[in-house]
Design an enzyme around this catalytic site. Structure first.
Site, PDB file in Angstrom:
ATOM      1  CG  ASP A 179      24.937 -31.495  33.303  1.00 18.15           C
ATOM      2  OD1 ASP A 179      25.508 -32.592  33.426  1.00 18.15           O
ATOM      3  OD2 ASP A 179      23.775 -31.277  33.708  1.00 18.15           O
ATOM      4  CD  GLU A 237      32.301 -11.704  23.282  1.00 20.58           C
ATOM      5  OE1 GLU A 237      32.550 -11.424  24.485  1.00 20.58           O
ATOM      6  OE2 GLU A 237      31.164 -11.697  22.803  1.00 20.58           O
TER       7      GLU A 237
END
Length: 559
Positions: free
Chosen positions: A219, A268
């Site tokens: 956002d 990751e």
């Protein structure tokens, strides 16, 4: 890689299972939790309601669902004022409901993207409450933008910035200091120059990645970094709601280092998690900077969303968008509607030039014809596409909401925008009759129109000419035709004025052509093969050599 990483090979559906870089051509459906489905009968949608309606999304044929905020929040801005990013607000359920929703979606072959709100927090967030309590000089205050005011006694705001929702972007607290809020006063902006802020959000990302989410919609991705010294803007217009103007608090170059760090966090967890930017920028070239190979994966194409139903304007924005994204290797991400703008059914029902905040219904039938045609045009373009809940039903904005039921903060702040965002957020209809047309067992938090049932999922299912069945068929064809989906270009074909025609060719040589008549009059064009799908069938006349396209229509061809 985290030991909690979800085995994505267990996602069962045909759309995204085992596909590398699935997001490059994905169709992603936005769910606004309070307006989608209400399981407990309190008039507000919830996570259990979304779980129950996931089969609709599978049947529709989308690849993923994006959930607007469901975090703990006092709801000053419909959940975009977050008090705790690791908790579910009780109005929506709890963390077990979120976990079950993610698991159910994956079992249906749907990936899950959640909102992350990093520009600001709620004024009830523990950091901000402690900053107020501890007073001037508190280390917590450095995590926000606290400043002394101007004037003899500091009675004036620190600068001339205005809130997106209207009024000053500064609020004074009891001890005399002012804090910055680009949105509502209940949404204090974070200071991203403070390392604790970056550390906290990396932790939040890992929390939800460990829960199994497939990505994040960021956002106000363009707003995190403010120009040094927080300079005045000066005389003249400040800005329109989430506009593309150049401002010292939007689209500063410092945001890109933040997203390089976020990209490392996602990596990751493998190579199939995605970051999507809500970035309002002055140009598509500036938007492209957010999706360089080491930053975010996608950015909403608001320049396309702002284009009117006009062949020349659409071709210009399509070309400029594809040209801007090609050098950075990112897909163009197309969108026509979302929770912040007037639905395109209503936007196209009104004359051009009114922007994305419209308070009149316009020519409803014309708007629907154009919206159906615009959707087929969008889904034929290379890249990814986002759908806003209810657009598959052809829902218009509800423009007749009484002032007393409106909840958009921009409606209630002086000198703000018109506050028409409530009109696109009215709960969607599922059944022809019954309480709230199947949304829940009672009413709904915003009143639905009396004729909402005729637009419901139940009313449109199985009817070949309905907007719902058009979406279902379009997504089926898009998934099956090898020339559709990912790609970086289109081949424009000669066409009469007001008509767009382009070709796409798959690796196996199969061809696809999209033709869109943006005029209101029938137009004669060449036949490009076998007709696959049309947004409007009445008025189409096909011979061996030519076809007459009805006004405001799109036709897909293969051959």
């Amino acid at each position: 890689m985290s030991q909690h990483t979800v085995d994505q090979s267990q996602i069962a559906g045909p759309g995204t299972a085992n596909r590398p870089e699935w997001w490059r051509d994905a169709v992603i459906y936005q769910v606004y939790p309070r307006s989608f489905a209400d399981a407990n009968g309190d008039g507000l949608g919830d996570l259990q309601g979304i779980r129950a309606r996931l089969p609709h999304l599978k049947d529709l044929g989308v690849d993923a669902v994006w959930l607007s905020p469901f975090y703990e929040s006092p709801q000053a801005d419909a959940g975009y004022d977050v008090a705790d990013y690791r908790a579910v607000d009780p109005m929506f359920g709890d963390l077990l409901d979120a976990d079950a929703l993610i698991r159910d979606a994956h079992a249906l072959g749907l990936r899950v993207i959640v909102d992350i709100v990093p520009n600001h927090v709620s004024d009830e967030h523990s950091w901000f409450r402690r900053a107020l309590r501890e007073g001037p000089g508190s280390p917590l205050r450095r995590r926000f933008h606290f400043r002394s005011g101007k004037g003899e006694a500091g009675e004036l705001p620190p600068n001339d910035w205005e809130s997106i929702f209207g009024g000053p972007a500064w609020t004074r607290v009891a001890d005399g200091a002012w804090y910055l809020h680009l949105f509502a006063p209940e949404q204090p902006d974070l200071n991203w120059e403070h390392p604790a802020v970056d550390d906290e959000f990396r932790s939040i990302l890992r929390f939800w990645l460990d829960m199994g989410v497939d990505g994040f919609r960021v956002d106000v991705a363009h707003g995190l970094v403010k120009a040094a010294g927080l300079p005045d803007i000066g005389a003249g217009d400040q800005l329109k709601l989430l506009g593309n103007d150049t401002m010292p608090f939007f689209d500063q170059d410092g945001v890109h280092e933040i997203y390089r760090g976020w990209r490392k966090v996602l990596e990751e967890y493998g190579d199939d998690r995605v970051l999507v930017a809500e970035a309002w920028t002055p140009t598509v070239e500036r938007t492209a900077l957010y999706v360089r190979p080491d930053e975010l994966h996608q950015a909403f194409n608001f320049h396309y969303l702002g284009a009117y139903w006009d062949a020349e304007e659409l071709r210009d924005v399509i070309d400029s968008s594809l040209d801007a994204m090609r050098p950075v290797g990112a897909p163009t991400t197309w969108v026509l509607s979302n929770h912040d703008v007037t639905r395109h059914t209503t936007r196209f029902a009104n004359p051009p030039g009114l922007g994305t905040q419209i308070g009149t219904a316009g020519d409803v039938e014309l708007g629907l014809r154009r919206a159906r045609a615009a959707t087929l045009l969008m889904l034929a373009l290379p890249g990814s596409a986002y759908l806003w809940q209810g657009e598959e039903l052809g829902l218009p904005d509800v423009v007749s909401l009484p002032d007393e039921v409106r909840q958009d903060p921009s409606f209630h702040r002086a000198h703000g925008q018109d506050g028409f965002r409530d009109g696109c957020r009215v709960p969607i209809p599922w059944t022809v009759s019954g309480p709230s047309y199947g949304f829940g067992s009672r009413g709904s938090w915003l009143p639905q129109p009396a004729d909402w049932g005729r637009l419901s999922v139940e009313a449109q299912s199985g009817k070949p000419d309905s907007t719902l069945e058009l979406y279902r068929m379009a997504l089926t064809v898009r998934r099956q035709h090898p020339a559709l989906g990912a790609g970086t270009s289109v081949e424009w074909l000669a066409a009469p004025a007001g008509v767009l025609a382009f070709r796409r060719i798959a690796e196996d040589g199969r061809r696809f052509v999209c033709t869109s008549n943006t005029t209101q009059e029938p137009v004669r064009i060449s036949v490009y093969g076998q007709m696959l799908l049309a947004s409007a069938t009445a008025g189409i006349q096909v011979t061996e050599s030519h076809v007459v396209l009805p006004g405001d229509s799109t036709v897909w061809w293969t051959g």
